[in-house]
Enzyme design. Structure first.
Site, short mmCIF file in Angstrom:
data_model
loop_
_atom_site.label_atom_id
_atom_site.label_comp_id
_atom_site.label_asym_id
_atom_site.label_seq_id
_atom_site.Cartn_x
_atom_site.Cartn_y
_atom_site.Cartn_z
N TYR A 49 43.08 23.02 30.96
CA TYR A 49 43.85 23.00 32.19
C TYR A 49 43.38 21.87 33.11
CZ TYR A 49 45.70 27.66 31.16
OH TYR A 49 46.34 28.72 30.61
N LYS A 99 20.77 50.05 36.61
CA LYS A 99 22.09 49.93 37.23
C LYS A 99 22.90 48.85 36.52
CE LYS A 99 20.41 46.59 40.67
NZ LYS A 99 20.29 46.27 42.11
#
Length: 368
Positions: free
Chosen positions: A262, A43
């Site tokens: 930032y 998966k």
């Protein structure tokens, strides 16, 4: 080490190499530990490693069946030419369940509504909630589901070929939750048999329980994370299969007191060189690892500084420096001193599973 070649154009940018020899070794070890068949769970694109490549490797080294969550994932395996039995266990009631019959995909059934939505001829694994209160039929609904499934089977609508559950605490061997899950699964099997069902496949154990809890093995074990080198129980040495690298885009010299990124969360305490790595949280580097993560440059660990941005991160190269174009190893098996997925998980307070499955599709992978 078997590493599939990347497209030539990817050589100058970030790349994610998958070591299929590691997948092969992990599969063989898990197959030896399992007392029954081994289902290779691929998966989430094979836990970010490439579903088809991992599936083929696992099937060649001890796995006999495949498992995925969605029907779409199962059909993608069929489109890639994989013919081994495939089970899909997480689908909405209005999924195109007729395609499961057309493409020979087995379907897990957690409720009467799902049972009623099946197309004629579907091979079914009844799914019991064994202690997580998420997917699977609640114990109070189980007997009714089993009776309805048996009636549908007698009428020739479906074939009940399996019964499945999942352990809530298998990553902690000996946790009381595991004994409770095993007991509930045993009760669920007795109930199914009392209703006249005879499921050939019975599976409860995933990777951690396959490695630590033989009482949970039954006729089959489902392993996914273990295929790619992750042992949630921390008891067994497996082989991580991913290496993520990127070139330095640029290098600059900065003075003491220079703020980076930032929010200016890091300020250079002394003159240093900073390198720009073209990977960020859009590529799967957890932003939560900002201020803690490290990478390998020229054989030495160097810290990432400032906040990890969407597309880039900054590495403090120190006095020894580096040059634009130098390769940065962001994560790997750890054999050469590079950070591992386990370290990235610790830096971001998460699981290795989240780290490897979160690596973005912008980075070219082997086997694609």
């Amino acid at each position: 080490m078997t590493v599939l070649a990347l497209p030539r154009l990817a050589a100058t940018g970030p790349r994610l190499d998958v070591d299929l020899d590691a997948v092969a070794a992990n599969t063989a070890l898990l197959a030896r530990r399992a007392t029954g068949e081994l289902m290779a769970v691929v998966k989430a694109d094979g836990f970010g490693h490439g579903a088809a490549a991992v599936a083929r490797t696992a099937l060649s080294h001890g796995a006999t069946r495949l498992g995925v969550t969605s029907l779409a994932e199962a059909l993608a395996l069929r489109a890639d030419g994989l013919t081994a039995p495939v089970l899909s266990w997480l689908n909405p009631v209005d999924a195109d369940l007729a395609s499961a019959v057309v493409h020979d995909v087995e379907i897990a059934v957690p409720s009467r509504a799902h049972l009623d939505a099946l197309a004629p001829g579907t091979a079914v694994h009844l799914h019991l909630d064994t202690g997580l209160a998420r997917d699977g039929a609640a114990p109070a609904e189980w007997a009714d589901l089993c009776r309805a499934a048996r009636l549908a089977e007698r009428r020739g609508r479906i074939r009940v070929v399996g019964l499945m559950g999942h352990l809530a605490c298998a990553d902690v061997p000996g946790d009381p939750g595991n004994a409770m899950g095993r007991a509930r699964f045993a009760w669920g099997l007795e109930t199914a048999r009392a209703c006249g069902l005879r499921p050939v496949h019975r599976h409860l154990a995933a990777t951690a329980a396959t490695l630590t809890d033989p009482l949970s093995h039954h006729t089959m074990s489902r392993v996914g994370a273990g295929l790619v080198g992750i042992d949630p129980s921390g008891t067994t040495r497996l082989h991580p299969a991913l290496t993520l690298t990127a070139p330095l885009v640029s290098v600059r010299r900065v003075h003491a007191g220079t703020p980076v990124g930032y929010g200016h969360t890091w300020v250079a305490p002394h003159p240093t060189e900073l390198g720009l790595v073209p990977l960020g949280y859009a590529d799967g580097l957890p932003r939560a690892a900002s201020g803690r993560a490290e990478v390998l440059v020229r054989g030495r660990r160097r810290p990432l500084v400032g906040r990890i941005s969407m597309d880039m991160a900054v590495v403090d190269l120190g006095a020894e420096g580096a040059e634009a174009g130098d390769e940065v190893t962001v994560l790997g098996p750890g054999r050469h001193g590079e950070p591992t997925a386990a370290e990235w998980a610790a830096w971001s307070d998460t699981l290795e599973h989240e780290v490897v499955t979160g690596l973005g599709l912008r980075t070219p992978r082997t086997g694609r």
